[in-house]
Design a protein around this motif. Structure first.
Motif, PDB file in Angstrom:
ATOM      1  N   HIS A 271       1.953  13.907 -14.071  1.00 24.63           N
ATOM      2  CA  HIS A 271       0.700  14.657 -14.546  1.00 24.63           C
ATOM      3  C   HIS A 271       0.845  16.188 -14.694  1.00 24.63           C
ATOM      4  O   HIS A 271       0.455  16.786 -15.479  1.00 24.63           O
ATOM      5  CB  HIS A 271      -0.662  14.292 -13.875  1.00 24.63           C
TER       6      HIS A 271
ATOM      7  N   LEU B 133       3.012   9.621 -10.112  1.00 23.83           N
ATOM      8  CA  LEU B 133       2.124   9.946 -11.329  1.00 23.83           C
ATOM      9  C   LEU B 133       1.203  11.405 -11.101  1.00 23.83           C
ATOM     10  O   LEU B 133       1.356  11.990 -12.220  1.00 23.83           O
ATOM     11  CB  LEU B 133       1.022   8.951 -11.215  1.00 23.83           C
ATOM     12  N   GLY B 134       1.338  11.807  -9.987  1.00 24.08           N
ATOM     13  CA  GLY B 134       0.596  13.128  -9.851  1.00 24.08           C
ATOM     14  C   GLY B 134       1.582  14.110 -10.276  1.00 24.08           C
ATOM     15  O   GLY B 134       1.280  15.139 -11.022  1.00 24.08           O
TER      16      GLY B 134
ATOM     17  N   ARG C 116       0.841  -1.287  -0.018  1.00 23.33           N
ATOM     18  CA  ARG C 116       0.061   0.004   0.064  1.00 23.33           C
ATOM     19  C   ARG C 116       0.820   1.312   0.060  1.00 23.33           C
ATOM     20  O   ARG C 116       0.739   2.211  -0.694  1.00 23.33           O
ATOM     21  CB  ARG C 116      -0.912   0.056   1.267  1.00 23.33           C
TER      22      ARG C 116
ATOM     23  N   VAL D  24       2.113   1.653  -3.469  1.00 23.71           N
ATOM     24  CA  VAL D  24       1.077   2.285  -4.327  1.00 23.71           C
ATOM     25  C   VAL D  24       0.974   3.907  -4.198  1.00 23.71           C
ATOM     26  O   VAL D  24       0.734   4.548  -5.102  1.00 23.71           O
ATOM     27  CB  VAL D  24      -0.301   1.493  -4.075  1.00 23.71           C
ATOM     28  N   LEU D  25       0.864   4.217  -2.830  1.00 25.40           N
ATOM     29  CA  LEU D  25       1.029   5.880  -2.422  1.00 25.40           C
ATOM     30  C   LEU D  25       2.022   6.491  -3.078  1.00 25.40           C
ATOM     31  O   LEU D  25       1.970   7.530  -3.733  1.00 25.40           O
ATOM     32  CB  LEU D  25       0.912   5.808  -0.925  1.00 25.40           C
TER      33      LEU D  25
ATOM     34  N   ARG E  33       3.569   5.562  -5.963  1.00 27.09           N
ATOM     35  CA  ARG E  33       3.471   5.586  -6.987  1.00 27.09           C
ATOM     36  C   ARG E  33       2.570   6.783  -7.737  1.00 27.09           C
ATOM     37  O   ARG E  33       2.669   7.409  -8.633  1.00 27.09           O
ATOM     38  CB  ARG E  33       3.196   4.453  -7.678  1.00 27.09           C
ATOM     39  N   ARG E  34       1.475   6.841  -6.652  1.00 29.54           N
ATOM     40  CA  ARG E  34       0.401   7.767  -6.979  1.00 29.54           C
ATOM     41  C   ARG E  34       1.066   9.154  -7.035  1.00 29.54           C
ATOM     42  O   ARG E  34       0.812  10.121  -7.716  1.00 29.54           O
ATOM     43  CB  ARG E  34      -0.839   7.596  -5.865  1.00 29.54           C
ATOM     44  N   ASP E  35       1.841   9.463  -5.771  1.00 29.46           N
ATOM     45  CA  ASP E  35       2.537  10.714  -5.956  1.00 29.46           C
ATOM     46  C   ASP E  35       3.376  10.967  -7.298  1.00 29.46           C
ATOM     47  O   ASP E  35       3.503  12.187  -7.500  1.00 29.46           O
ATOM     48  CB  ASP E  35       3.487  10.806  -4.642  1.00 29.46           C
TER      49      ASP E  35
END
Length: 142
Positions: free
Chosen positions: A130, A126-127, A116, A119-120, A122-124
């Motif tokens: 972006h 990707l943000g 988890r 994943v967080l 990777r989310r950061d």
């Protein structure tokens, strides 16, 4: 002596869980569930090669082999494969899945927490990507 063929009924639910009804009569009248590797592959949507790979790395060895040498998976093996598929859908590596299945629940909980966190992260990332792409897009529009 009349030999009955084994019955096989497989149902793949929308949530990708598998209902397997494969029965082989035992001498005492009870039923034993089993699947050969090809049947298990068809039922799960995995390739035979993937199941062979799971065996090679020790993740899912078949319970036994029949007289012809074919891999035969028991109901317990099929349940373990369900766990493997579920953990893989969560994004865990086969190595992590192997460790989770070999160890007790606290290890599984720790692995899930670590995953988890990844994943967080990777989310950061990707943000940030972006935001950079949005900036580049706006620069190119002007």
């Amino acid at each position: 002596m009349r030999v009955k063929k084994n019955l096989l009924h497989l149902t793949l639910r929308e949530d990708r869980s598998l209902i397997v009804e494969t029965m082989e009569p035992r001498m005492n009248g009870t039923m034993k569930m089993f699947l050969r590797v090809g049947d298990l592959a068809k039922a799960t949507g995995l390739s035979v090669r993937a199941l062979h790979h799971y065996e090679e790395i020790g993740l899912l060895p078949p319970s036994t082999r029949n007289d012809a040498g074919h891999r035969v998976y028991s109901e317990k093996d099929i349940e373990k494969l369900q766990q493997i598929i579920s953990l893989k859908q969560l994004g865990l590596s086969l190595g992590d899945i192997g460790r989770c299945l070999k160890e007790k629940a606290p290890s599984l909980l720790e692995t899930i927490r670590e995953h988890r966190q990844q994943v967080l992260e990777r989310r950061d990332q990707l943000g940030q990507l972006h935001d950079q792409l949005l900036l580049l897009e706006r620069t190119l529009e002007t």
